[in-house]
Design an enzyme around this catalytic site. Structure first.
Site, PDB file in Angstrom:
ATOM      1  N   GLU A 171      52.766  65.219  33.795  1.00  0.00           N
ATOM      2  CA  GLU A 171      53.829  64.884  34.758  1.00  0.00           C
ATOM      3  C   GLU A 171      53.729  63.423  35.183  1.00  0.00           C
ATOM      4  O   GLU A 171      53.793  63.103  36.372  1.00  0.00           O
ATOM      5  CB  GLU A 171      53.751  65.809  35.984  1.00  0.00           C
ATOM      6  CG  GLU A 171      53.988  67.267  35.656  1.00  0.00           C
ATOM      7  CD  GLU A 171      54.013  68.163  36.895  1.00  0.00           C
ATOM      8  OE1 GLU A 171      53.338  67.835  37.882  1.00  0.00           O
ATOM      9  OE2 GLU A 171      54.730  69.183  36.867  1.00  0.00           O
TER      10      GLU A 171
ATOM     11  N   GLU B  42      55.700  74.528  31.669  1.00  0.00           N
ATOM     12  CA  GLU B  42      55.192  75.299  32.803  1.00  0.00           C
ATOM     13  C   GLU B  42      56.322  76.150  33.364  1.00  0.00           C
ATOM     14  O   GLU B  42      57.057  75.716  34.243  1.00  0.00           O
ATOM     15  CB  GLU B  42      54.634  74.370  33.900  1.00  0.00           C
ATOM     16  CG  GLU B  42      53.456  73.534  33.435  1.00  0.00           C
ATOM     17  CD  GLU B  42      52.829  72.674  34.530  1.00  0.00           C
ATOM     18  OE1 GLU B  42      53.240  72.797  35.709  1.00  0.00           O
ATOM     19  OE2 GLU B  42      51.935  71.873  34.199  1.00  0.00           O
TER      20      GLU B  42
END
Ligand SMILES: *[C@@H]1O[C@H](CO)[C@@H](O)[C@H](O)[C@H]1NC(C)=O
Ligand SMILES: *[C@@H]1O[C@H](CO)[C@@H](O)[C@H](O)[C@H]1NC(C)=O
Ligand SMILES: *[C@@H]1O[C@H](CO)[C@@H](O)[C@H](O)[C@H]1NC(C)=O
Ligand SMILES: *[C@@H]1O[C@H](CO)[C@@H](O)[C@H](O)[C@H]1NC(C)=O
Length: 659
Positions: free
Chosen positions: A200, A276
């Protein structure tokens, strides 16, 4: 499925499996005719070795599962029909001290968790492919996002950037880690099909593309030949990736079509993957336990598969942030928004914290079956192991705070208050976890004297005068707004109502876990450069500092236990003995801490996690059966308050409750 399938799994490489279905294993299917290529994204769908594949993956962090139970959890994943397990790799597990590496049981506190190669090999034995996310930054609600705390000893170091000091440590660590991973890649006969670079990065508070490029170069020069990917939220565009070099995946928990559409816009003609897909959510202390309804889970997972997309269930099984390694979040500005995560990482995932099947399990299996067009042999789900509620145990020993300090091996005299990280211990790596005590003797304290600690404390502090606790225990979440807790700035406390001569003063700081996401300020623990301690107008210096690390061997070695007092005057350790006469009576269990207030619990020296029952939601502590032994087992609780419970109680199932 053939009854003897499990036994056969271990022999897969030697024999051609003739299971009742006559189906090949997953690995046989994808490697038939020899391995020529790894995972490809050169077309709008994934192929592996030239054959179509959808990635049905589940996240399970090896560092959150007892190594003795890795195989059980992996087989439960494979039995859904999932073809891949995903895990982060936590740097602080593998380099717990500066320059001290552990990739097997190297005798460090990391124990069996250090053997990440074994986890990857077990996955292959269980017929799973592997996605690895070696970071070095991982977040994962893990202590400092995976970074070792000793990095902080380098003044001015800026993690997650191309800062040369930081990068030199990354290079040194990767030089140890990457050769282990390189050998286990798919095209070399191993199970690893994908590596994620960083994590991220588009959400980083300092986007430094030079850093991402340097990481990419390091991965490449480490002979990592499988697909390299990035992963980011769907709305950060390409700010966290290297277009053309890293294949981009996204992470989200809902709105699959919209999010995949966004990804296709910036990365057309490629397959899509949700790295995710949140099966539930994490818990911070004081929150209600988070859940995701079966209906939402089912609908969103189906939306992903129908798109068609691939997904990594985050997590398939969350497990537990053992020892003191659960991380924290924070807010902008000062440290009042510090927000630690519970030790339990149940997440309302597909398997619960103890590895039981939840209703999401069959849904996962049924959806994979519905969408997967590849027919391979799949094992039956392993039986769930029974859990026992052992009889409640009376306490049989108490170790007073002053008697704990006497057993701390390194005490440090210092003119200025050093933070945990700056202590000259652990081969100059400082102290990473646990508690730190600043102690003074021979103080004359006049009545109504005020002790002030400037700044915000990191993270909480107990104040003892003459070994008597005078600060407020954490008996409700309201107390977090008072002296001794991170929320308030420049807190003060009245030390005594009468004149005291030759008194002792102890400031006992607890580290609740370093921040793993967003901004990385305020990571030092204990008394830091932002704090000064005043007794009325006089600044206090010259402390004797006790690092209270609660390492396993030390915990097992504690002596001088006394009788349990009716009314203790300070924080203390309390002990009970669980005697198991019959080997067959050793099972998993949970310790129920609802009658206790604040502290942490351990079994046979292993720290199970922090408890704060009046904050919630975590009330129970998972005890894996393999950590119990025939004969006596020592359960020890460190209770901060003056109201310890009288017993250790057990429960069969996890309990979440936010008072
Ligand atoms: C692979 O998947 C693509 C896209 O769904 C499909 O067009 C193609 O026919 C598949 N190939 C095989 C061999 O099944
Ligand atoms: C899940 O599936 C198994 C096997 O089909 C079945 O025995 C079990 O009852 C199911 N569980 C639930 C909660 O539906
Ligand atoms: C001590 O703290 C209280 C708040 O808890 C504050 O009102 C008071 O001004 C403080 N006293 C000093 C001397 O800083
Ligand atoms: C255990 O205690 C003994 C005796 O006090 C001491 O010599 C030894 O260093 C201790 N071991 C650990 C791991 O603390």
């Amino acid at each position: 499925m053939a009854i003897n399938f499990r036994g056969l799994l271990g022999l897969l490489s030697l024999i051609t499996l003739a299971a009742s279905d006559d189906l090949p294993t997953l690995y046989e299917y994808y490697t038939e005719g020899g391995i020529k290529s790894g995972l490809s994204v050169d077309q709008p769908y994934f192929t592996l070795n030239g054959k179509n594949i959808s990635i049905y993956s589940g996240a399970m962090h090896y560092f959150r599962i007892p190594p003795e139970l890795w195989q059980d959890r992996l087989r439960k994943l494979r039995a859904t029909g999932a073809n891949t397990v995903e895990t982060y790799i936590a740097w602080n597990i593998h380099e717990p001290q500066d320059g001290v590496f552990d990739f097997g049981d190297g005798g460090t506190e990391s124990g069996g968790w250090a053997d990440v190669a074994r986890y990857i090999t077990l996955a292959q034995e269980e017929d799973l492919f592997v996605i690895l996310r070696p970071g070095p930054f991982i977040n994962a609600e893990w202590e400092f996002g995976g970074f070792p705390s000793w990095l902080l000893r380098n003044e001015g170091i800026v993690v997650r950037t191309s800062d040369s000091t930081f990068m030199s440590y990354v290079e040194r660590y990767f030089a140890q880690l990457m050769p282990i991973l390189a050998e286990l890649q798919f095209t070399k006969g191993g199970p690893i099909i994908m590596f994620q670079v960083e994590n991220e990065f588009g959400f980083s508070s300092k986007i430094d593309m030079d850093y991402l490029q340097q990481l990419y170069d390091l991965y490449k020069s480490s002979d990592l030949v499988e697909l390299l990917v990035s992963n980011d939220g769907p709305d950060v565009g390409q700010s966290g990736t290297l277009p053309g070099k890293l294949f981009q995946t996204v992470d989200f928990g809902a709105d699959a079509k919209n999010n995949f559409d966004k990804l296709i816009k910036i990365q057309p003609n490629k397959p899509v993957m949700d790295m995710e897909f949140y099966t539930g959510w994490l818990d911070h202390w004081t929150e209600q336990h988070h859940t995701k309804s079966l209906e939402d889970f089912t609908n969103i997972y189906e939306d992903i598969l129908a798109y068609p997309g691939s997904a990594n269930l985050y997590p398939f099984h969350g497990g537990t942030s053992w020892r003191f390694l659960g991380g924290s979040n924070n807010g902008p500005g000062d440290n009042s928004g510090f927000n630690p995560v519970t030790s339990c990482y149940d997440f309302d995932a597909v398997l619960n914290e103890a590895g039981d099947y939840t209703p999401k399990y069959n849904v996962t299996r049924d959806l994979i079956k519905k969408y997967n067009t590849i027919e391979v042999a799949t094992p039956d789900p392993p039986e769930v192991k029974e859990r026992r509620v052992y009889d409640s145990l009376d306490l049989n020993g108490q170790l007073k705070f002053e008697d704990i300090l006497k057993q701390v091996p390194d005490k440090i005299d210092s003119d200025v208050p050093l933070s945990m990280e700056m202590l000259p211990i652990n081969q100059n790596s400082g102290q990473s976890y646990g508690y730190i005590v600043y102690h003074k003797e021979g103080l004359d304290i006049s009545a109504d004297s005020l002790l002030t600690i400037t700044g915000h404390v990191r993270d909480t502090v107990m104040v003892l005068v003459n070994n008597v606790l005078i600060s407020k225990p954490l008996t409700s979440s309201d107390v977090l707004e008072e002296f001794g807790y991170w929320k308030i700035e420049n807190g003060n406390i009245t030390l005594t109502t009468e004149d005291l001569e030759d008194a002792t003063l102890d400031l006992v700081f607890e580290n609740w876990g370093r921040v793993g996401f967003g901004n990385f300020y305020y990571q030092f623990k204990g008394l830091t450069d932002d704090n000064q301690v005043f007794l009325n107008d006089e600044e206090l210096n010259s402390w004797t500092i006790y690092p209270l690390e609660f390492k396993k061997a030390w915990n097992q070695n504690l002596t001088d236990w006394g009788e349990v007092e009716e009314s203790p005057s300070g924080p203390a350790l309390y002990k009970a003995t669980l005697t198991i006469d019959d080997e067959d009576d050793i099972t998993d269990t949970f310790i129920d801490m609802r009658d206790w207030v604040k502290g942490f619990a351990m079994v046979n020296g292993m720290v199970l996690g922090r408890y704060a029952s009046r904050l919630g939601p975590q009330q129970t502590y998972y005890v894996p059966g393999p950590w119990l032994q025939k004969g006596d087992n020592e359960i020890i609780v460190f209770e901060h308050s003056l109201t310890p419970a009288s017993q250790i109680k057990f429960t069969k199932d996890v309990i979440f409750d936010t008072p």
